[in-house]
Write a protein that holds these residues in place. Structure first.
Motif, short mmCIF file in Angstrom:
data_model
loop_
_atom_site.label_atom_id
_atom_site.label_comp_id
_atom_site.label_asym_id
_atom_site.label_seq_id
_atom_site.Cartn_x
_atom_site.Cartn_y
_atom_site.Cartn_z
N UNK A 96 -10.64 -31.70 -38.17
CA UNK A 96 -10.43 -31.00 -36.90
C UNK A 96 -9.65 -29.70 -37.05
N UNK A 97 -8.93 -29.54 -38.15
CA UNK A 97 -8.14 -28.31 -38.33
C UNK A 97 -7.89 -28.06 -39.81
N UNK A 98 -7.42 -26.86 -40.11
CA UNK A 98 -7.06 -26.53 -41.50
C UNK A 98 -5.93 -27.45 -41.97
N UNK A 99 -5.04 -27.77 -41.05
CA UNK A 99 -3.90 -28.64 -41.38
C UNK A 99 -4.40 -30.03 -41.80
N UNK A 100 -5.37 -30.56 -41.05
CA UNK A 100 -5.90 -31.89 -41.38
C UNK A 100 -6.60 -31.87 -42.74
N UNK A 101 -7.32 -30.78 -43.01
CA UNK A 101 -8.01 -30.64 -44.30
C UNK A 101 -6.98 -30.58 -45.44
N UNK A 102 -5.90 -29.84 -45.20
CA UNK A 102 -4.85 -29.70 -46.21
C UNK A 102 -4.22 -31.07 -46.51
#
Lengths: 202, 203
Positions: free
Chosen positions: B56-62
């Motif tokens: 859902x977000x770059x943060x979740x991917x990170x």
């Protein structure tokens, strides 16, 4: 005015130093990418005309501020080496000085110095060459101090490796300080690392 | 730079493991802030909506990339603690495995956790805290090993400080590896730090 040509000596104008200090605080608080020159003026109280007259862009202001900061604190960091002829005490002084700086909550920029040594990879690209230069300077200073103390050390001491070991320790301490590890624990880590140098002393 | 045309026909199936591997390597190499969504989707060969459908977000991917790193490289680096009952051999294996990971090979040099985000600004405070916690966890795992091997140490050894010392060595080696990507140099640093452990041992 290109940042690379600046010499931060005693004649460097006080008003400029104040402006750089105030600007860096704003960049640090808001993040470089999200901060404009207008933000710096509004938040720091430094005049817009002053900044525009002296800096071509936000990036130029930021880079100059960082270079000034690293020069100022880098010198402080390295000054301890000159104070002691005993290599263990010289290194202890430098490691303690760093820990004091890294953990100084009153100093808004202390983290920058710890990042400089820790080389965290979210550092702004503008900083990379400056940070690398600082790290090389610190390594060269440690190496020089140990070479100068060669006669106090056993023949088995591998001085370049010892210097690399202490820059590694310093960078590890910087990372731990940035994570908020209390200074008394970091002083104990520094003391443990110095047992190695003591073991190589005649 | 000329944009590549999207391939025609049915869209490729999203290989979640593959895109996570690509994301991990980019974050590892450049850090969280310097890696843009645009760069990620270009490297993955997918569109932003496809990426957002998976994360859902770059943060979740990170965070997923960090979990992947911990499960593979993190486990590899600490494997020595479970393999050896001798505390010296255990720590030696840990430090040498760290060197193996830090010098790269088919992945970036350094350590995704050691050189990952620190609290540089309030914007990524939660992510930075997560990484700081992981770094602290490593020190605690080493401290627990020391405590379980307490009889191997000279009485009065400050085991917590010793664990922090090895934590600092590991973090220091991870950042050094990015400047001097040489396993021999890092092994020598590891051997020097092991001499501190040797001096604290009873036998």
């Amino acid at each position: 005015m290109e940042a690379e040509t600046i010499t931060f000596n005693e004649t460097f104008p006080h008003s400029m130093q104040e402006a750089l200090r105030a600007s860096l605080k704003v960049f640090w608080r808001l993040g470089v990418h999200r901060t404009s020159i207008d933000d710096v003026c509004r938040e720091s109280g430094v005049s817009y005309n002053f900044l525009r007259e002296n800096f071509e862009s936000k990036e130029h202001l930021y880079r100059t501020a960082v270079m000034w900061y690293l020069d100022q604190y880098g010198r402080q960091l390295l000054s301890e080496f000159a104070l002691h002829s005993n290599p263990t005490e010289a290194l202890r002084g430098a490691l303690y000085e760093c820990i004091g700086l890294f953990c100084n909550k009153q100093c808004e920029h202390a983290k920058l110095l710890s990042y400089a040594l820790a080389a965290v990879n979210n550092s702004d690209r503008i900083l990379i060459s400056e940070l690398l230069a600082l790290r090389r300077k610190v390594y060269a200073t440690i190496l020089c101090k140990l070479n100068g103390s060669k006669r106090h050390l056993k023949d088995t001491a591998d001085i370049p490796v010892l210097a690399r070991f202490y820059i590694t320790t310093l960078r590890g301490l910087a990372s731990q300080a940035a994570d908020g590890i209390p200074s008394d624990e970091l002083y104990r880590v520094a003391d443990l690392s110095l047992e190695i140098l003591e073991a190589y002393r005649k | 730079m000329e944009m590549e045309k999207a391939p025609r026909g049915r869209p490729r199936r999203l290989d979640k493991e593959k895109i996570l591997e690509i994301a991990s390597n980019l974050f590892w190499q450049q850090g969280y802030e310097a890696t843009s969504i645009n760069e990620l989707v270009t490297a993955m060969g997918i569109t932003p909506p496809s990426l957002y459908a998976a994360y859902s977000s770059k943060e979740e991917l990170y965070l997923a990339a960090i979990d992947r790193y911990s499960a593979s490289y993190g486990r590899q680096m600490l494997s020595g603690l479970a393999l050896h009952s001798c505390v010296y051999e255990a720590l030696r294996t840990v430090l040498y495995e760290c060197v193996e990971v830090f010098v790269g090979g088919d992945h970036p040099s350094g350590c995704m956790i050691s050189t990952g985000l620190v609290e540089s600004s309030n914007a990524q405070g939660a992510l930075a805290r997560k990484l700081a916690d992981l770094r602290q966890q490593t020190i605690q795992i080493i401290a627990d090993k020391f405590k379980s091997c307490e009889t191997q140490f000279v009485e009065g050894t400050d085991l917590q400080a010793l664990a922090s010392f090895f934590g600092a060595t590991i973090q220091g080696m991870a950042v050094q590896a990015r400047d001097v990507n040489c396993p021999t140099e890092l092994h020598k640093i590891a051997d020097h730090s092991l001499s501190v452990l040797q001096a604290c041992r009873r036998f």
